[in-house]
Design an enzyme around this catalytic site. Structure first.
Site, PDB file in Angstrom:
ATOM      1  N   SER A  77      51.368  33.121  35.410  1.00 51.95           N
ATOM      2  CA  SER A  77      50.674  33.548  36.471  1.00 51.95           C
ATOM      3  C   SER A  77      50.059  32.477  37.469  1.00 51.95           C
ATOM      4  O   SER A  77      49.512  32.984  38.660  1.00 51.95           O
ATOM      5  CB  SER A  77      49.058  33.783  35.936  1.00 51.95           C
ATOM      6  OG  SER A  77      48.374  32.405  35.281  1.00 51.95           O
ATOM      7  N   ASP A 250      36.754  36.309  35.847  1.00 52.11           N
ATOM      8  CA  ASP A 250      37.249  36.249  34.526  1.00 52.11           C
ATOM      9  C   ASP A 250      36.933  35.340  33.661  1.00 52.11           C
ATOM     10  O   ASP A 250      37.367  35.287  32.518  1.00 52.11           O
ATOM     11  CB  ASP A 250      38.929  36.645  34.626  1.00 52.11           C
ATOM     12  CG  ASP A 250      39.823  36.176  34.228  1.00 52.11           C
ATOM     13  OD1 ASP A 250      39.947  34.721  35.643  1.00 52.11           O
ATOM     14  OD2 ASP A 250      41.103  36.711  35.221  1.00 52.11           O
ATOM     15  N   HIS A 253      41.471  32.469  35.263  1.00 45.47           N
ATOM     16  CA  HIS A 253      42.039  31.968  36.608  1.00 45.47           C
ATOM     17  C   HIS A 253      41.636  31.257  37.587  1.00 45.47           C
ATOM     18  O   HIS A 253      40.325  31.741  37.809  1.00 45.47           O
ATOM     19  CB  HIS A 253      42.942  33.134  36.867  1.00 45.47           C
ATOM     20  CG  HIS A 253      43.728  33.843  35.872  1.00 45.47           C
ATOM     21  ND1 HIS A 253      43.092  34.900  34.957  1.00 45.47           N
ATOM     22  CD2 HIS A 253      45.199  33.697  35.484  1.00 45.47           C
ATOM     23  CE1 HIS A 253      45.032  34.997  34.297  1.00 45.47           C
ATOM     24  NE2 HIS A 253      45.490  34.957  34.430  1.00 45.47           N
TER      25      HIS A 253
END
Length: 280
Positions: A77, A250, A253
């Site tokens: 990611s 979150d 990340h």
């Protein structure tokens, strides 16, 4: 990571680290085990950021007429910029902008001479582990060969409890394959998972410990394969631990600020690799 894999990862991030706790920590009491189990449940139920489908995976950054530089990102990611919604805020976007301005090689006239027209792309997939890099390398080498590849990988190997030697071996093989194709390679090793606020202590500390072990094995494999390793945990971990704003909503990340910190840590090695390609 893809959106579908992201959904599966939501329950897996905390769950797999929770199993790591049972293996790497001696949970002396039932109360200690219950505490860890509770933290796993809380982390599993958090909402995690998903890939922003609006982000372009290919872009050109810089002044027309400047020497071209093909920069490709591989990995998880981090290579896509999950957690932000603008290309400019991703690691790749920020590196491309800095390189287009000649940053990382000096100031004044020297910097102006170092300006590049950066052709940026990413073949990263959210949720990827080191075993997925072979496919990504194949995609990166399709068409025109990239000049510089930046690989960001490791966090998902830790949460999946992969053996450090095995994951490092897959990473080393990917680096070697790119180097044999004439691509300069810079790897950002596993970041400081001990700074992740989506995990509560002591689960967070366990993740941090496992991440450091993975990063060390990664660095050895990268150097042996002819690449350059940047220790993201050592160089940026203190900033992430001190500033919650380096993480997105979150708590897992990076945010735009977090990716900026990573980009500046990677920049010297990436700029040096870019300079090598200019000489060829």
């Amino acid at each position: 990571m893809t959106a579908s894999r992201t959904g599966r990862r939501r329950g897996g991030i905390a769950g797999r680290i929770g199993r790591a706790a049972a293996i790497t920590l001696v949970a002396g009491t039932v109360g200690g085990a219950a505490l860890l189990a509770g933290e796993v449940v809380l982390a599993r139920n958090r909402r995690y950021a998903e890939p922003e489908l609006g982000l372009a995976l290919r872009s050109v950054v810089g002044r027309s007429g400047a020497p071209p530089l093909r920069l490709v990102l591989l990995g998880d990611s981090s290579a896509l910029g999950v957690g932000v919604n603008r290309l400019r805020d991703t690691v790749g976007g920020q590196l491309a902008w800095l390189l287009s301005e000649g940053a990382g090689i000096g100031g004044g006239t020297m910097a102006a001479q170092g300006q590049r027209l950066v052709h940026l792309s990413s073949v990263g997939v959210s949720g990827s582990r080191a075993t997925d890099l072979a496919t990504q390398v194949a995609r990166a080498l399709l068409g025109e060969r990239p000049d510089v590849a930046v690989i960001l990988i490791g966090a998902n190997d830790v949460t999946a409890l992969r053996r450090t030697g095995e994951t490092a071996s897959y990473l080393g093989a990917a680096v070697r394959r790119l180097r044999n194709a004439g691509v300069e390679v810079v790897v950002g090793t596993c970041p400081d998972l001990g700074a992740v606020r989506a995990l509560a202590p002591p689960l967070r500390q366990i993740a941090g410990l496992l991440g450091r072990r993975t990063a060390k094995a990664q660095a050895r494999a990268v150097l042996e394969a002819g690449g350059v390793a940047v220790d993201l945990a050592a160089e940026t971990g203190p900033v992430f631990r001190a500033d919650a704003g380096t993480l997105c909503h979150d708590g897992y990340h990076p945010s735009a600020d977090g990716y900026r910190v990573w980009a500046h840590a990677l920049l010297p090695a990436v700029a040096e690799a870019a300079a090598v390609t200019r000489q060829h």
